[in-house]
Design an enzyme around this catalytic site. Structure first.
Site, PDB file in Angstrom:
ATOM      1  N   ARG A  76       0.918  -1.332  -0.021  1.00  0.00           N
ATOM      2  CA  ARG A  76       0.034   0.009   0.019  1.00  0.00           C
ATOM      3  C   ARG A  76       0.957   1.362   0.012  1.00  0.00           C
ATOM      4  O   ARG A  76       0.521   2.193  -0.527  1.00  0.00           O
ATOM      5  CB  ARG A  76      -1.053   0.020   1.438  1.00  0.00           C
ATOM      6  CG  ARG A  76      -2.055  -1.323   1.280  1.00  0.00           C
ATOM      7  CD  ARG A  76      -2.886  -1.103   2.335  1.00  0.00           C
ATOM      8  NE  ARG A  76      -3.738  -2.357   2.249  1.00  0.00           N
ATOM      9  CZ  ARG A  76      -3.561  -3.272   2.971  1.00  0.00           C
ATOM     10  NH1 ARG A  76      -2.605  -3.531   3.688  1.00  0.00           N
ATOM     11  NH2 ARG A  76      -4.315  -4.484   3.066  1.00  0.00           N
ATOM     12  N   ILE A  77       2.160   1.309   0.467  1.00  0.00           N
ATOM     13  CA  ILE A  77       2.934   2.656   0.564  1.00  0.00           C
ATOM     14  C   ILE A  77       4.220   2.283   0.031  1.00  0.00           C
ATOM     15  O   ILE A  77       4.950   3.352  -0.104  1.00  0.00           O
ATOM     16  CB  ILE A  77       3.100   2.914   1.993  1.00  0.00           C
ATOM     17  CG1 ILE A  77       3.754   1.796   2.725  1.00  0.00           C
ATOM     18  CG2 ILE A  77       1.422   3.298   2.704  1.00  0.00           C
ATOM     19  CD1 ILE A  77       3.993   2.484   4.055  1.00  0.00           C
TER      20      ILE A  77
END
Length: 501
Positions: free
Chosen positions: A376-377
């Site tokens: 996600r990051i």
């Protein structure tokens, strides 16, 4: 007589001075006073848990000394009894013995000399070398970094695995879960990431929880064989250890990694695995008569893992700029990703790498299911050049996997779909990788440019491994991630053409 040496000559004067200084400090701080000491009595002991009566002032996570030399830690407080987990047990521990408080929590002596060592969660050496007597003492239950101390994840942490670095990138300070059934290569992926940190100024902590002792030996030998033991500390609580030590193992690794992170260093910690840790915690909780919840796990197992993984972060420059990247490993049963512990860990972490048994059976290594894996990051920390080349690679690869299913039914495909199938098969061969084979970021960028430019479209799939070796061995040293793409294209075209000639 000439061969005899004076034993006084071998003594280290600095060591003597330090010992004398400690004695002087102790005497200067000493003052006579009335001291009250509680004396408890061991009521029962078994399965790594002890019940004690007579310690009304005992506190949670306080160390206890038993009369026979055993050691425990307060883990449960009742109205009349104190429940403790055994951390070190002699063969003569029996009911009726005296128990004393130590007024201190469990901690760990840490310093740089722990690199290359194998220790248990209490800091005792397991490699036959002497224990540490000097260093900084850290509490195993150290607080997590405050929000104002944290920074955004902005630096990549390369694992050396082509599929992960291109499609599921990881940043320094990220928590990335590795999840899958037993025997699909979860430990190999984590070890690959550790081996790739050689000469990258990253320290590693590998925590083994509830594994067989042979597995711990294999991990240690793998690290030594690849020269990774010089920057790695192994924290081991094997299956034969008391359940209390297995419960504390990830917290010991986290405390050690957090200490180095606070010194401004980049640290990678692997928890292998948190499913075994959850089972140890469930065993302890049931023995201590705590009310069971879903699947008999205690109700606070989610917060225990969240507190552990919240230590992973990237500190701001004002706090030293260090980072702690966590790679927890979780086990699934029959690929059931929606079970209780896997679901908890997925919701805590910043993404997951999911291993699929059908891919493993088809000979695809690593057996990563790209569709169910996500970071996600990590994309924000990916280098712009690699991010540009990776672009729609994950989406196109997932689309190819869906289209490939239709080909099994003999469906007639138009030329456009045939091109997608052919390119997808080529990409799948490029993403296959042997165990412990590492690719540098420049080599990663090279194969992605070659693929996107179509330099490999006319190659047979059986030739792809040799092409990757050509890229790995023949890449010019002047090329870097900052080199313009035109120069990369020219150099790759020339290299692949010369190799064919």
């Amino acid at each position: 007589m000439n061969n005899l040496t004076d034993p006084m000559q071998d003594r280290d004067p600095n060591k003597d001075d330090r010992a004398l200084q400690r004695t002087r400090d102790w005497i200067s701080d000493y003052f006579p006073d009335v001291r009250i000491q509680e004396r408890g009595v061991l009521v029962s002991v078994g399965d790594g848990v002890a019940w004690i009566k007579g310690l009304p002032s005992a506190r949670m996570e306080e160390l206890l000394d038993f009369e026979d030399g055993s050691q425990g830690m307060v883990f449960d407080l009742c109205e009349e009894l104190v429940g403790a987990v055994i951390l070190q047990q002699t063969g003569s521990l029996t009911a009726g013995q005296e128990v004393h408080r130590t007024r201190r929590p469990l901690g760990l002596m840490v310093q740089d000399k722990l690199l290359g060592r194998v220790i248990d969660p209490s800091g005792r050496p397991l490699d036959g070398q002497p224990p540490l007597h000097e260093g900084a003492w850290v509490n195993l239950n150290s607080p997590t970094p405050a929000i104002v101390e944290r920074d955004f994840v902005h630096e990549p942490l390369y694992t050396g695995i082509r599929m992960i670095d291109a499609m599921i990138p990881i940043g320094r300070g990220q928590r990335q879960l590795i999840i899958g059934d037993e025997g699909l290569g979860r430990t190999s992926i984590a070890l690959n990431a550790v081996l790739h940190q050689k000469d990258k100024d990253v320290r590693c902590v590998y925590v083994l929880i509830g594994q067989k002792r042979g597995a711990a030996v294999n991990v240690m030998q793998t690290l030594q064989r690849h020269g990774a033991d010089a920057y790695t500390t192994l924290v081991v609580a094997d299956a034969g250890s008391p359940p209390g030590l297995q419960y504390l193992a990830p917290f010991a690794g986290s405390a050690l990694a957090s200490h180095w992170m606070r010194q401004g260093r980049h640290v990678l910690v692997v928890y292998d695995d948190l499913s075994s840790h959850a089972r140890s915690y469930r065993e302890l909780s049931l023995l201590l008569r705590r009310p069971p919840g879903r699947e008999a796990y205690p109700g606070d197992v989610f917060s225990v893992h969240a507190r552990l993984l919240e230590q992973a972060t990237c500190l701001s420059p004002e706090q030293g700029g260090g980072s702690l990247t966590a790679l927890p490993i979780a086990e699934t049963q029959q690929g059931e990703i929606a079970a209780y512990i896997p679901t908890n860990l997925i919701s805590i972490t910043d993404g997951q790498i999911y291993l699929e048994r059908s891919l493993f059976a088809a000979g695809i290594r690593p057996a990563i299911d790209v569709g169910r894996s996500v970071s996600r990051i990590g994309g924000k920390a990916q280098h712009p050049a690699i991010k540009h080349e990776a672009g729609r690679m994950k989406l196109d690869y997932s689309r190819f996997l869906e289209l490939e299913i239709f080909t099994r039914f003999g469906a007639k495909l138009d030329p456009g779909m045939q091109t997608i199938i052919k390119r997808g098969q080529l990409l799948r061969e490029l993403l296959k990788q042997d165990r412990f084979e590492c690719f540098s970021p420049e080599q990663e960028l090279a194969w992605m440019i070659a693929y996107n430019e179509g330099f490999l479209d006319e190659r047979r799939l059986t030739d792809i491994p040799s092409v990757l070796q050509q890229i790995k061995s023949g890449l010019e040293t002047r090329l870097s991630l900052e080199t313009p793409r035109e120069d990369w294209t020219t150099a790759l075209q020339a290299m692949l053409t010369n190799a064919d000639d």
